[in-house]
Design a protein around this motif. Structure first.
Motif, PDB file in Angstrom:
ATOM      1  N   GLY A 108       0.820  -1.202   0.000  1.00 15.89           N
ATOM      2  CA  GLY A 108       0.000   0.000   0.000  1.00 15.89           C
ATOM      3  C   GLY A 108       0.854   1.252   0.000  1.00 15.89           C
ATOM      4  O   GLY A 108       0.580   2.220  -0.735  1.00 15.89           O
ATOM      5  N   ARG A 218      -5.284   2.098  -1.834  1.00 17.14           N
ATOM      6  CA  ARG A 218      -6.487   1.279  -1.669  1.00 17.14           C
ATOM      7  C   ARG A 218      -6.472   0.101  -2.638  1.00 17.14           C
ATOM      8  O   ARG A 218      -6.765  -1.042  -2.253  1.00 17.14           O
ATOM      9  CB  ARG A 218      -7.736   2.130  -1.888  1.00 17.14           C
ATOM     10  CG  ARG A 218      -9.037   1.338  -1.706  1.00 17.14           C
ATOM     11  CD  ARG A 218     -10.260   2.241  -1.783  1.00 17.14           C
ATOM     12  NE  ARG A 218     -10.350   2.938  -3.055  1.00 17.14           N
ATOM     13  CZ  ARG A 218     -10.162   4.241  -3.223  1.00 17.14           C
ATOM     14  NH1 ARG A 218      -9.850   5.002  -2.185  1.00 17.14           N
ATOM     15  NH2 ARG A 218     -10.261   4.800  -4.422  1.00 17.14           N
ATOM     16  N   GLU A 221      -3.929  -2.504  -1.453  1.00 16.39           N
ATOM     17  CA  GLU A 221      -4.385  -3.245  -0.278  1.00 16.39           C
ATOM     18  C   GLU A 221      -5.501  -4.217  -0.636  1.00 16.39           C
ATOM     19  O   GLU A 221      -5.528  -5.364  -0.140  1.00 16.39           O
ATOM     20  CB  GLU A 221      -4.851  -2.261   0.795  1.00 16.39           C
ATOM     21  CG  GLU A 221      -3.717  -1.443   1.405  1.00 16.39           C
ATOM     22  CD  GLU A 221      -4.195  -0.373   2.357  1.00 16.39           C
ATOM     23  OE1 GLU A 221      -3.367   0.193   3.092  1.00 16.39           O
ATOM     24  OE2 GLU A 221      -5.416  -0.078   2.372  1.00 16.39           O
ATOM     25  N   GLU A 222      -6.415  -3.791  -1.499  1.00 22.09           N
ATOM     26  CA  GLU A 222      -7.498  -4.677  -1.917  1.00 22.09           C
ATOM     27  C   GLU A 222      -6.957  -5.871  -2.704  1.00 22.09           C
ATOM     28  O   GLU A 222      -7.494  -6.982  -2.615  1.00 22.09           O
ATOM     29  CB  GLU A 222      -8.511  -3.893  -2.766  1.00 22.09           C
ATOM     30  CG  GLU A 222      -9.338  -2.908  -1.936  1.00 22.09           C
ATOM     31  CD  GLU A 222     -10.267  -2.064  -2.788  1.00 22.09           C
ATOM     32  OE1 GLU A 222     -10.152  -2.126  -4.043  1.00 22.09           O
ATOM     33  OE2 GLU A 222     -11.103  -1.329  -2.217  1.00 22.09           O
TER      34      GLU A 222
END
Length: 258
Positions: A108, A218, A221-222
């Motif tokens: 991230g 984001r 991280e996803e």
């Protein structure tokens, strides 16, 4: 890559330039240096000065000369864990959860910094990898997709322009390439993972290209959350299939009732 040397053309000036290229990831483990004559010409130094510089770099274990085979950058990606710890992790798969937690944080951060710092050539490289990923996906070349997966994350780490993060990520990805934490081939054999992973990599690249650090963080991280969840799902299915197989084997040995 190599620039003419100032500082009165000293060996130390040559050493500083080559060390800087190694530190910033321009020169990587296993890269072959130009032949002595060519390198001296590029640096605009005498061959005796160059030899002194190369000798010092070799003493510092940054390069290694191979008899009759030229001079190479040494293997500089040290193990992030000692071999005993690697074997310990292999015997205790619960450590994989900690690995994903670590990767989620660092991936991230790398994505966010890449969105803020990526140079035009970094963006071109990411776009090229995405195009090759798309081609491998369409050709159903799972091996190429898996290999390009690692190349993509390497490129994001380099686009973050943080040398400590860069070398940490390279050590982390070496463990990934060696299958210490999980088999990437297994991930790509999941029925829906290939298309999902391709779209996730595209989303990370798009956010970096747009200069959107929040979106890049984001998306990164996803992506890690998806990999973690998909592998857990595959392992759960394997356990259930193994149990079902044991039940079938046992029931086949029971004689029918009369």
């Amino acid at each position: 890559m190599f620039q003419p040397v100032d500082h009165q053309k000293t060996a130390n000036a040559v050493v500083e330039q080559i060390e800087d290229l190694i530190l910033k990831g321009v020169l990587q483990s296993g890269d072959k240096l130009p032949a002595e004559r060519d390198l001296a010409d590029q640096l605009k130094v005498s061959r005796p000065v160059l030899r002194d510089a190369l000798k010092l770099l070799e003493e510092r274990e940054l390069i290694q000369a191979r008899r009759g085979g030229g001079t190479y950058v040494a293997d500089l990606i040290g193990p992030i864990f000692s071999e005993p710890v690697v074997q310990l992790i292999a015997r205790h798969p619960s450590a994989i959860s900690d690995y994903f937690e670590f990767r989620r944080g660092i991936e991230g951060q790398a994505g966010a910094q890449a969105a803020m710092r990526a140079a035009p050539s970094d963006l071109v490289r990411l776009e090229d990898i995405i195009h090759r990923m798309q081609a491998a996906h369409e050709a159903e070349d799972l091996h190429a997709e898996s290999r390009l997966d690692v190349a993509f994350h390497h490129a994001v780490g380099e686009a973050a322009h943080n040398v400590v993060m860069l070398h940490t990520l390279r050590s982390c990805y070496r463990l990934l390439e060696n299958g210490v934490f999980y088999n990437r081939g297994r991930l790509y054999h999941h029925p829906t993972a290939r298309i999902e992973l391709l779209q996730q990599h595209k989303a990370i690249a798009e956010a970096i290209r747009a200069g959107d650090p929040v979106g890049a963080r984001r998306a990164s991280e996803e992506h890690i959350d998806y990999v973690r969840g998909t592998l857990a799902e595959a392992e759960d299915l394997d356990r259930r299939e193994q149990l079902a197989g044991l039940r079938r084997g046992h029931s086949s040995k029971i004689p029918p009732r009369s």
